[in-house]
Design an enzyme around this catalytic site. Sequence first.
Site, PDB file in Angstrom:
ATOM      1  N   GLU A  43      97.655  74.808  74.401  1.00  0.00           N
ATOM      2  CA  GLU A  43      97.000  74.719  75.716  1.00  0.00           C
ATOM      3  C   GLU A  43      97.820  75.367  76.827  1.00  0.00           C
ATOM      4  O   GLU A  43      97.270  75.800  77.845  1.00  0.00           O
ATOM      5  CB  GLU A  43      96.692  73.260  76.061  1.00  0.00           C
ATOM      6  N   PHE A  91      93.344  55.528  72.823  1.00  0.00           N
ATOM      7  CA  PHE A  91      93.844  56.674  72.049  1.00  0.00           C
ATOM      8  C   PHE A  91      93.754  57.964  72.882  1.00  0.00           C
ATOM      9  O   PHE A  91      92.717  58.294  73.426  1.00  0.00           O
ATOM     10  CB  PHE A  91      93.018  56.819  70.760  1.00  0.00           C
ATOM     11  N   GLN A  92      94.865  58.652  72.998  1.00  0.00           N
ATOM     12  CA  GLN A  92      94.987  59.912  73.756  1.00  0.00           C
ATOM     13  C   GLN A  92      94.631  59.758  75.231  1.00  0.00           C
ATOM     14  O   GLN A  92      94.163  60.696  75.874  1.00  0.00           O
ATOM     15  CB  GLN A  92      94.177  61.037  73.102  1.00  0.00           C
ATOM     16  N   LYS A 126      84.720  60.848  78.814  1.00  0.00           N
ATOM     17  CA  LYS A 126      83.801  61.167  77.716  1.00  0.00           C
ATOM     18  C   LYS A 126      82.393  60.631  78.015  1.00  0.00           C
ATOM     19  O   LYS A 126      81.388  61.311  77.780  1.00  0.00           O
ATOM     20  CB  LYS A 126      84.338  60.564  76.416  1.00  0.00           C
ATOM     21  N   MET A 153     119.416  86.845  80.446  1.00  0.00           N
ATOM     22  CA  MET A 153     119.717  86.470  81.823  1.00  0.00           C
ATOM     23  C   MET A 153     120.727  85.319  81.861  1.00  0.00           C
ATOM     24  O   MET A 153     121.619  85.285  82.710  1.00  0.00           O
ATOM     25  CB  MET A 153     118.422  86.094  82.562  1.00  0.00           C
TER      26      MET A 153
END
Length: 606
Positions: free
Chosen positions: A56, A118-119, A168, A507
Amino acid sequence: MTQQNHHPTLTGSEILWATLVGEGVTTVFGYPGGAILPAYDALRKFPIHHVLVRHEQGAAHMADGYARASGRVGVAIATSGPGATNLVTGIATAMIDSIPIVCITGQVSSKVLGSDAFQEIDITGITLPITKHNFVATRPEHIAPMLREAFQIAQSGRPGPVLVDITKDAQQGTALFNFDEAAPAPYRPHPMLRAESAEMHRAIELMRASTKPVILAGHGIIHSGAEREVVAFAERYQIPVATTLLGLGAFPASHPLALGMMGMHGESWVNHAIQQADLLLAFGMRFDDRVTGNLAQYAPNAKKIHIEIDPSEINKNVKVDVALIGDLKEVLNTLAPLVDFATNPGASSFAASSRRVGSQDAPNQTTDWLREIRNMKGDAAVRDIINLPDNGHLYAAHVINDIWQEAKAAGRLDKTIIATDVGQHQMWEAQYFKHEDTRTLITSGGLGTMGYALPAAIGAKIARPDCDVWCIAGDGGFQMTAAELSTIVQENLHINVAVINNGFLGMVRQWQEAFYDKNYSCSPILSPDFVKLAEAHGIPGAHITKRKDVTPTVTKSRTGSSAFLINFAVEKEDGVYPMIAPGSALHEMVRRPQKDPLLETAEDEI
Ligand SMILES: Cc1cc2nc3c(=O)[nH]c(=O)nc-3n(C[C@H](O)[C@H](O)[C@H](O)COP(=O)(O)OP(=O)(O)OC[C@H]3O[C@@H](n4cnc5c(N)ncnc54)[C@H](O)[C@@H]3O)c2cc1C
Ligand SMILES: Cc1ncc(C[n+]2csc(CCOP(=O)(O)OP(=O)(O)O)c2C)c(N)n1
Ligand SMILES: [Mg+2]
């Protein structure tokens, strides 16, 4: 689908996509999961292309690259929990560089919110400081108005990222859909300054009194679409133009008034010009610390005029004498005729004409100043890289320079977009690729996010399929998001990938060399065979170790029909110069050590 007053009843998921279609969205970048599955189920009914990313973070960077390349809002979509948290680095990257993206996340059902379902994660809480605004939609009727407002907020004023979290059950429920009625109240900009304001008059006085002015050209020029106005302004008053990293391309590099990049790795004469200026005109830039060096010693003789859309930027880092708050283009269109009138009451209007550099009727006061800067610059290009004999070493600067030369020779400069990663190669790109056109450099400036280049290049290519798009990344940063090679193949995108492989987190190594007694702690980095890695994805590639092979391989990549990866095995312990050490003033630049074969030839040190 039932109709009521000609407005359909849709599920929240359908409303989501229908609203995006209404906002003109054609592509989104995302990754599915449980809490966003209702939306994914409805996607097939709408004319929106979904790019399936491999992480993502890639979705957020692709949306960002899409926005930077096109000026349109980029859209990223993810599920709740880990999907949402994976977006965070991309959102922060967009926030600090003011990039308009809208991120849509699924959320657990409103009935279980707050129960550690959940999540479940509080993504609006997490992203509060790194979004311009965020929303939680818990009912289907929230979705259209929140999304529409998100688009308005992302694009208006100072642009930035907005997140919309949708439960949802909101996706599954139904509501009437009326796109027009979901429109937010019209955007009310900060009150436009009036021509007769005291600030305007003070700005004019400062301009008239100045003999050593410098324009500081920033990213705000691109956001404002003020590229032409800035060229006209600079030409009309013969003011040299220094550019920030994010302003590169906003003012053509080959313009006679273009000085080049300012700041930590800017050209030495640019920084000297700023330190000696009697007037700085800051156009849509925010005096970042990479740009100012030690604030106490910054441009000590200069009065400062700051043209800026966000009032909170005024006097944040640098105290200014005049602040003109507003959209840069509008401010310049108000200011210039007043300057003209004050200088020459009979002159034609600013908007109607722009005089060429050196024309007879252009004001002459800054001519000595331009000559002075030219003397600082020396009579040759500072780095005589093109004429350097091939000594068997491959320098990153050579590679970048040759990619630029190749695009120029092919007449493709205005159609070449470079997305860089972060590190030494990023600075060499800024120094050696001369950007003539706006939106041709896509780079993470403020957050400096490694792993940005490859996904940002994908977003840019989708936004501008007519362009040759290069991802220029270091061997370290490339490994952070290399999984998106698979996305390139799945989307059948012709993207050119150049890995500047120096075997180091370069760097970091350079700072360890300069400030940590050459203790190269954890900066040597092992890499896989990048060409084989590309091949495993079905992408052809080449290893390049000799300068003579650079241009032909670049041409092969650019003119081929698929993505191509070039692994440039460059000098391992090269440094980016000039450089301003932390805490030093802008004019206290560290020069390239004499022993190095890559000489800076002109007398640019004073
Ligand atoms: C390794 C590394 C090294 C770096 N070295 C350098 C360096 O040497 N030199 C350098 O310049 N940068 C350097 N940077 C980048 C630096 O950190 C900043 O990101 C950059 O200087 C910011 O440029 P900016 O102020 O033009 O753009 P931004 O940070 O995007 O700021 C733009 C400003 O314009 C304003 N604005 C937006 N829209 C409008 C509008 N319509 N009208 C008016 N104003 C508007 C915004 O409110 C904002 O204040 C480096 C970054 C990295 C990662
Ligand atoms: C995500 C992230 N982690 C760490 C850093 C700190 N950092 C800045 S530049 C750099 C080295 C980059 O190495 P590489 O990608 O090989 O590019 P090079 O400098 O060698 O060109 C690091 C670790 C960062 N900017 N971003
Ligand atoms: Mg490296």
